[in-house]
Structures are given as C-alpha cells and as structure tokens.
Design an enzyme around this catalytic site. Structure first.
Site, PDB file in Angstrom:
ATOM      1  N   HIS A   1       1.139  -1.274  -0.132  1.00  0.00           N
ATOM      2  CA  HIS A   1       0.127   0.001  -0.093  1.00  0.00           C
ATOM      3  C   HIS A   1       0.712   1.116   0.170  1.00  0.00           C
ATOM      4  CE1 HIS A   1      -3.545   2.713   1.655  1.00  0.00           C
ATOM      5  NE2 HIS A   1      -3.045   2.649   1.819  1.00  0.00           N
ATOM      6  N   GLU A   2       2.093   1.290   1.063  1.00  0.00           N
ATOM      7  CA  GLU A   2       2.746   2.319   0.816  1.00  0.00           C
ATOM      8  C   GLU A   2       3.317   2.508  -0.271  1.00  0.00           C
ATOM      9  OE1 GLU A   2       2.396   5.438   3.001  1.00  0.00           O
ATOM     10  OE2 GLU A   2       0.466   3.561   4.132  1.00  0.00           O
TER      11      GLU A   2
ATOM     12  N   HIS B   1       2.050   4.560  -2.778  1.00  0.00           N
ATOM     13  CA  HIS B   1       1.794   5.900  -2.862  1.00  0.00           C
ATOM     14  C   HIS B   1       3.649   6.411  -2.602  1.00  0.00           C
ATOM     15  CE1 HIS B   1      -1.692   6.689  -0.642  1.00  0.00           C
ATOM     16  NE2 HIS B   1      -1.785   5.944   0.570  1.00  0.00           N
TER      17      HIS B   1
END
Length: 409
Positions: free
Chosen positions: A65-66, A69
């Site tokens: 998920h990170e 980004h």
C-alpha cells in the site's frame, strides 16, 4: 516517522519497523489464532501459526500500500525518505508535496488502488480453490478482506488518511488554494477523529465485554493528533511564504570607512567591541566615496601579515557586494531559509532595490520572527545559541518544512 529498526529497502526506499508494530503483530496473531481455532476446530498450533502468517501478510499488504504512494511520488521527482510500519499501519516519509492537485490526487489514490487490486486478485484466487475452510483458503480469504478494509478505511475523507489527501486535492483543484485545501481536509480529520474518540469511548463504557471501542478511540486519537499537526505545519508554511525577509532581518550592522587601515579598524571596532562585551558576529561593510565597497570578514585578518596592517586599507580586503550571497528586500523568509541551507552561511546580506545594504538575516532572526507570529516564546539564551551555532532548534524543523512546500506554490 523514521524511528525504529531498519529491516532493508525496496526500490531504494529504506524500510523501518517501529517498536509499536510488534504489539499489533502479537495481538493480531493471538486474536486470529483464537478465532480460527473456535471457527474451524483446527488442532494444535495450526490456528496460531496461521494467525502469525496472517500478521506477516498484513505487513506485506501495508508495505505494498505504501509502495503505491511512494513509487507514484517518485515518478513526480519527489524523494521518498523511508517507509515505516507502526501500530496503526504504515507511513511513507516524502521530501515535499506534489506541485499540482492532479499529481497530489495520483499520490493519494495510489495506495488504496493497490489495496483494492490485491483484494480483487486474492478474491479470484479464493474462488477457484476447492475448499475455503483449508488453512490456505482461510489465509487468502482473510488477506483479501484485510486489503479491502485497508482500501476503504484509508478512503475516509479526513487527514491524515488517504481520503483526506484526496479531499485536499479536490478542494485544491476547485479553489486553486492549496493552503485552504489542507486546512479544510485537516478540519475534516479533526471532526472524524473527535467523533471516533467519543463514539469509541461511549461503546466501550456501555457495552460490557466489548473492547473494540477503546481501539476505535485510540485510532480516533491518532487521526486527531495528525490532523492537528497538518494544520500547524500548513500555518507555518503560509508564514514562510507570506512573511517578507525584511521582517526577519536586522539592521544592526556597521558601515565603516573603506579607506581606514586594518590596524585602525581592529583597534576601533574589533577590540573595543570585544572589551565592551558586544556581539562578535556583527557584520561590517566598507564604504568610500558614497559607495559600498563590500563586506569585511574579520577572519580574513588572520591571513594578512601584521606588518601590513598599518598601511593596507579595508577596501582592499572587502568582498564585493556582487560576490556575496544576497537576497532582495522583496524576498520571503522561505527564500532566506532555502538560501541559507544551500550556501551553509551564517547570514545573508539583504539589498534594497538600489543595491544598498538594507540589513542581514540569520537563523536566529528567522526563528524569532516565526515564533512571534505563532505566539511561541523563545528564551534569549536559545536565541544566542542559534546565532552562535547557526543551527535551528531540533523541535523547530524549519528547513524540513520549507523544503516540503511545492516550488510552484
């Protein structure tokens, strides 16, 4: 957040685990183990081993998920300093924000998009397995649910969550004002965090045996604290951009006769001020015939033989104004912070439109000005330390805040 133990790197991005993450690892492992033991009647250590594996897969999901980004930010030329896993999930530490609302939206939505893609992929895998009650099927189904929760939870529209970043990008696009967008998204985060605390405590105190309310309140506290931090940082960013450097500069400098000898200058100014206890960092500028000849650096005197002090004049050792690192009076405090950082100088010379010396600015003057505008009290001893060491206080990271501002703001 870059505290914790480094466990490696991904795509050149350092990966850290905060000690608080170990708590969620243990709690998640035990909770899943107990639940699966009762639900599927697995014997021995199987449910707890599966719970531990599920916790590690949660770790992998948060990292992915990170990374969504981070890799999107990198495509925009933004440096990603680290990814850190902690009690409430993960956070990617980036150098600055995106330059446009469209780019900000891309970075914000990338994480939830990765989580949703994982949910779809894992759900498809579960659907083709012969039985969903096997440990492998349960793990995959659980991981799919985890990624869906990660996606939906992070899309809640309030900072510091991804949904708050999406909301910020939308308001920024609609109003053209990034600061207004951050303030509104931060206020949304404050509202949501306060509501989560109130509701969580209410549930925890009124529903016997249900501890989930305390966890909800804890998450609300995390959202509230970080939303307020966004507001404070945005306030500082606005001040750095909107405060003219003339408000932070000092006019306490001396203009001395450029035709004065070095000996006379030393006796009249350097020694007398030293004996009087005055600042040894006071800037000097040499002038003659109505013109500035340049800045005098007392350190240069060490390179000149004492026998020449009686004859050599100051203007011969003056550093011309054109060669100094300078800023105009129309520059901002942000410009001063970035220029001081680039040049690693103790102070900068500020010039008028006519190229006369208007004043000098140093880190102490910048800190005093910003502190005054934000209602903070800086002790005199701390101001002197900043001036002497030419270093900002550790709890006042103005350089990091300045660098985080998009250059086009």
């Amino acid at each position: 957040m870059q505290s914790g133990a480094r466990i490696g790197s991904l795509f050149g991005i350092p990966l850290y685990i905060h000690s608080s993450w170990l708590l969620i690892l243990a709690l998640f492992t035990i909770a899943k183990g107990v639940a699966w033991q009762e639900t599927y009647n697995w014997g021995g250590a199987i449910p707890f081993v599966a719970g531990f594996i599920s916790s590690l897969l949660l770790f992998v999901s948060v990292v992915l998920h990170e990374l969504g980004h981070s890799l999107t930010a990198q495509t925009q030329g933004i440096k990603v300093n680290s990814i850190t896993l902690f009690l409430f999930g993960g956070v990617a530490a980036i150098d600055r924000e995106s330059k446009t609302p469209g780019q900000a939206f891309q970075v914000a939505i990338a994480g939830p998009a990765v989580s949703f893609a994982l949910f779809v992929l894992l759900s498809l895998l579960v659907s083709i397995l012969p039985s969903g009650s096997t440990p492998a099927g349960v793990l995959l189904g659980n991981l799919a649910t985890i990624n869906l929760v990660l996606c939906l939870f992070n899309l809640i529209p309030g900072l510091p969550l991804d949904g708050g970043q999406v909301l910020k990008a939308a308001i920024w696009k609609a109003t053209g004002d990034r600061f207004k967008a951050v303030r509104w998204a931060a206020q949304s985060g404050v509202f949501l965090g306060t509501g989560a605390i109130a509701f969580g405590l209410f549930v925890a105190l009124t529903v016997p045996g249900f501890t989930g309310g305390f966890w909800m309140a804890l998450i609300g506290w995390f959202i509230l604290q970080n939303a307020n931090n966004y507001g404070r940082i945005t306030r500082l960013q606005e001040l750095l951009i909107n405060t003219p450097v003339s408000e932070a500069m000092t006019r306490q400098f001396r203009v001395v006769d450029g035709q004065m000898t070095i000996r006379e200058f030393t006796d009249r100014y350097l020694l007398s001020e030293l004996y009087d206890g005055q600042s040894q960092h006071q800037p000097y500028f040499a002038a003659s015939n109505g013109r500035y000849r340049g800045a005098i650096d007392p350190q240069d005197l060490r390179t000149i033989e004492r026998s020449r002090w009686e004859m050599q004049t100051l203007e011969t050792i003056a550093h011309p104004i054109s060669e100094l690192v300078t800023l105009r009076e129309t520059a901002t405090v942000l410009d001063a912070i970035l220029q001081l950082e680039r040049s690693q100088l103790r102070e900068l010379t500020i010039l008028t439109p006519a190229d006369a010396v208007a004043g000098v600015v140093d880190r102490a003057g910048i800190v005093q000005t910003i502190a005054q505008k934000t209602g903070l009290a800086i002790p005199k001893a701390e101001v002197e330390r900043i001036k002497t060491e030419a270093r900002y206080p550790e709890n006042f990271p103005l350089v990091a805040i300045a660098k985080s501002i998009p250059l086009d703001s």
